[in-house]
Design a protein around this motif. Sequence first.
Motif, PDB file in Angstrom:
ATOM      1  N   LEU A 198      32.719  45.709  47.825  1.00 48.37           N
ATOM      2  CA  LEU A 198      32.440  45.220  46.338  1.00 48.37           C
ATOM      3  C   LEU A 198      33.786  44.570  45.496  1.00 48.37           C
ATOM      4  CD1 LEU A 198      29.691  48.493  44.787  1.00 48.37           C
ATOM      5  CD2 LEU A 198      29.325  45.558  45.463  1.00 48.37           C
ATOM      6  N   ALA A 199      34.920  45.779  45.490  1.00 47.89           N
ATOM      7  CA  ALA A 199      36.302  45.304  45.146  1.00 47.89           C
ATOM      8  C   ALA A 199      36.372  44.012  45.561  1.00 47.89           C
ATOM      9  CB  ALA A 199      37.083  46.192  45.452  1.00 47.89           C
ATOM     10  N   TYR A 200      36.150  43.570  46.593  1.00 43.45           N
ATOM     11  CA  TYR A 200      36.507  42.062  47.225  1.00 43.45           C
ATOM     12  C   TYR A 200      35.446  40.743  46.821  1.00 43.45           C
ATOM     13  CZ  TYR A 200      37.093  37.590  50.130  1.00 43.45           C
ATOM     14  OH  TYR A 200      37.208  36.729  50.225  1.00 43.45           O
ATOM     15  N   ASP A 201      34.260  41.335  46.300  1.00 41.13           N
ATOM     16  CA  ASP A 201      33.131  40.112  46.042  1.00 41.13           C
ATOM     17  C   ASP A 201      33.489  40.092  44.177  1.00 41.13           C
ATOM     18  OD1 ASP A 201      32.011  39.517  47.870  1.00 41.13           O
ATOM     19  OD2 ASP A 201      30.214  40.673  48.255  1.00 41.13           O
ATOM     20  N   GLU A 202      33.856  41.339  44.003  1.00 43.28           N
ATOM     21  CA  GLU A 202      34.137  41.418  42.110  1.00 43.28           C
ATOM     22  C   GLU A 202      35.389  40.440  41.916  1.00 43.28           C
ATOM     23  OE1 GLU A 202      32.973  42.861  39.860  1.00 43.28           O
ATOM     24  OE2 GLU A 202      30.493  43.372  41.255  1.00 43.28           O
ATOM     25  N   GLN A 203      36.390  40.639  42.840  1.00 46.42           N
ATOM     26  CA  GLN A 203      37.298  39.859  42.670  1.00 46.42           C
ATOM     27  C   GLN A 203      36.793  38.210  43.074  1.00 46.42           C
ATOM     28  OE1 GLN A 203      40.290  41.891  45.687  1.00 46.42           O
ATOM     29  NE2 GLN A 203      40.438  43.814  44.640  1.00 46.42           N
ATOM     30  N   GLN A 204      36.902  37.653  43.456  1.00 44.95           N
ATOM     31  CA  GLN A 204      36.693  36.464  44.117  1.00 44.95           C
ATOM     32  C   GLN A 204      36.005  36.142  42.981  1.00 44.95           C
ATOM     33  OE1 GLN A 204      37.354  35.505  47.063  1.00 44.95           O
ATOM     34  NE2 GLN A 204      36.955  33.372  45.871  1.00 44.95           N
ATOM     35  N   THR A 205      34.541  36.354  42.844  1.00 40.73           N
ATOM     36  CA  THR A 205      34.133  36.364  41.457  1.00 40.73           C
ATOM     37  C   THR A 205      34.517  36.209  40.168  1.00 40.73           C
ATOM     38  OG1 THR A 205      31.316  37.395  41.496  1.00 40.73           O
ATOM     39  CG2 THR A 205      31.763  36.670  40.044  1.00 40.73           C
ATOM     40  N   LEU A 206      35.452  36.680  39.793  1.00 40.04           N
ATOM     41  CA  LEU A 206      36.742  36.401  38.690  1.00 40.04           C
ATOM     42  C   LEU A 206      37.238  35.636  38.948  1.00 40.04           C
ATOM     43  CD1 LEU A 206      38.073  39.784  38.064  1.00 40.04           C
ATOM     44  CD2 LEU A 206      35.954  38.686  36.647  1.00 40.04           C
ATOM     45  N   ALA A 207      37.633  35.198  40.140  1.00 42.76           N
ATOM     46  CA  ALA A 207      38.777  34.024  40.728  1.00 42.76           C
ATOM     47  C   ALA A 207      38.220  32.615  40.327  1.00 42.76           C
ATOM     48  CB  ALA A 207      39.273  34.970  41.934  1.00 42.76           C
ATOM     49  N   ASP A 208      37.114  32.756  41.197  1.00 43.22           N
ATOM     50  CA  ASP A 208      36.012  32.004  41.388  1.00 43.22           C
ATOM     51  C   ASP A 208      35.835  31.341  40.099  1.00 43.22           C
ATOM     52  OD1 ASP A 208      36.286  31.324  44.019  1.00 43.22           O
ATOM     53  OD2 ASP A 208      34.466  31.948  44.165  1.00 43.22           O
ATOM     54  N   THR A 209      35.120  32.395  38.981  1.00 46.54           N
ATOM     55  CA  THR A 209      34.805  31.835  37.613  1.00 46.54           C
ATOM     56  C   THR A 209      35.876  31.061  36.166  1.00 46.54           C
ATOM     57  OG1 THR A 209      33.107  33.674  37.589  1.00 46.54           O
ATOM     58  CG2 THR A 209      33.976  32.674  35.103  1.00 46.54           C
ATOM     59  N   ALA A 210      36.843  31.996  37.332  1.00 51.00           N
ATOM     60  CA  ALA A 210      38.195  31.709  36.419  1.00 51.00           C
ATOM     61  C   ALA A 210      38.630  30.146  37.116  1.00 51.00           C
ATOM     62  CB  ALA A 210      39.150  32.644  36.941  1.00 51.00           C
ATOM     63  N   ALA A 211      38.868  29.956  37.900  1.00 51.79           N
ATOM     64  CA  ALA A 211      38.264  28.342  38.739  1.00 51.79           C
ATOM     65  C   ALA A 211      37.879  27.441  38.151  1.00 51.79           C
ATOM     66  CB  ALA A 211      38.768  28.524  39.617  1.00 51.79           C
ATOM     67  N   GLY A 212      37.139  27.548  38.084  1.00 52.96           N
ATOM     68  CA  GLY A 212      35.887  26.331  38.069  1.00 52.96           C
ATOM     69  C   GLY A 212      35.482  26.711  36.290  1.00 52.96           C
ATOM     70  N   LEU A 213      36.452  27.656  34.713  1.00 51.63           N
ATOM     71  CA  LEU A 213      36.205  27.337  33.781  1.00 51.63           C
ATOM     72  C   LEU A 213      36.581  26.315  33.125  1.00 51.63           C
ATOM     73  CD1 LEU A 213      34.221  29.001  31.781  1.00 51.63           C
ATOM     74  CD2 LEU A 213      36.184  30.604  31.441  1.00 51.63           C
ATOM     75  N   ASP A 214      35.624  25.154  32.535  1.00 46.91           N
ATOM     76  CA  ASP A 214      36.615  23.747  31.730  1.00 46.91           C
ATOM     77  C   ASP A 214      36.953  24.563  30.236  1.00 46.91           C
ATOM     78  OD1 ASP A 214      36.888  22.322  30.423  1.00 46.91           O
ATOM     79  OD2 ASP A 214      35.068  20.927  31.405  1.00 46.91           O
ATOM     80  N   THR A 215      38.251  24.619  30.970  1.00 43.81           N
ATOM     81  CA  THR A 215      38.895  24.528  29.124  1.00 43.81           C
ATOM     82  C   THR A 215      38.887  23.872  27.576  1.00 43.81           C
ATOM     83  OG1 THR A 215      40.895  24.177  29.648  1.00 43.81           O
ATOM     84  CG2 THR A 215      40.523  26.788  30.356  1.00 43.81           C
ATOM     85  N   VAL A 216      38.070  22.843  27.873  1.00 37.59           N
ATOM     86  CA  VAL A 216      38.326  21.999  26.977  1.00 37.59           C
ATOM     87  C   VAL A 216      37.235  22.530  25.947  1.00 37.59           C
ATOM     88  CG1 VAL A 216      37.702  19.548  26.520  1.00 37.59           C
ATOM     89  CG2 VAL A 216      39.408  20.368  28.328  1.00 37.59           C
ATOM     90  N   GLN A 217      35.910  22.821  27.172  1.00 36.13           N
ATOM     91  CA  GLN A 217      35.080  23.572  26.392  1.00 36.13           C
ATOM     92  C   GLN A 217      34.722  24.543  26.128  1.00 36.13           C
ATOM     93  OE1 GLN A 217      31.219  22.021  27.059  1.00 36.13           O
ATOM     94  NE2 GLN A 217      32.576  20.136  26.811  1.00 36.13           N
TER      95      GLN A 217
END
Length: 311
Positions: free
Chosen positions: A128-147
């Motif tokens: 679960l800890a790994y999945d949570e970390q991966q979800t956070l990393a993936d969300t941060a990587a894909g988040l459009d900072t302009v939007q």
Amino acid sequence: MTRDVKEIFAGERGGPSGAGGTPPAPAALAAKVRTLGPSMTRSMQRVAEAVAGDPAGCAALTVTGLAELTGTSEATVVRTARLLGYPGYRDLRLALAGLAAHQQSGRAPAITTDIAVDDPIADVVAKLAYDEQQTLADTAAGLDTVQLGAAVTALTTARRTDVYGVGASGLVAQDLTQKLLRIGLIAHAHSDPHLAVTNAVQLRAGDVAVAVTHSGSTGDVIEPLRVAFERGATTVAITGRPNGPVTQYADHVLTTSTARESELRPAAMSSRTGQLLVVDCLFVGVAQRTYEKAAPALSASYEALAHRHRS
């Protein structure tokens, strides 16, 4: 020359893409595949799964070679590259080579297995800890900072903010609302679809409506956002499906990671992690913009809570 063939040649040259923005870094490629995969056609999914599963092997292939490997067409390969954010197939190949180098250096973690019914509790915690970390990393990587920045600006200057969400997303909607209230802004969370719509009717230009829906297709969330959009309010969608129905009524789209779902970890659990990260980013951004008012408001709320506990 047909449109599909034109796309292929443009992709090989790295010409105009129609995707816009800067191509994602190699480390963000896997995150883009996980986030966008569910919204792709089946043929595009085969291409995306191939490049994510064997980046080194696919980096060595021409557009024709990858099309043959995946049983698709060259046009499908180019469309997939563009949907992932790359101007053309050549740019995707460069990203694949970079991702392969990351994996070979040991900096890219292996994908963990799903939680099994007979897993020891220590393994459950680790997975679960790994999945949570991966979800956070993936969300941060894909988040459009302009939007994200545009949404922060809208929230900062809003006369009033309404937030819509049901189920687990309703909890996230409440979290955003409570955060905004603590820095002195007017905000309301709505999980009842009837109240959401009747309140959305009262919105106008200068107000903000935020929809939280992982699937991007929750009717009880889309309908009040549509009403708010038509009334002239600025609308924001926090969703795991950037091409989902909710986005047609959103001025700004903030995409969360599409975390892996399993029997013991439904989407309602996995999606919430990315949504809460986006909410925290929104809140901190607004607090920064309104610091002179936000700081005293936060101090006052802390003091009020401390006084209650002392009483």
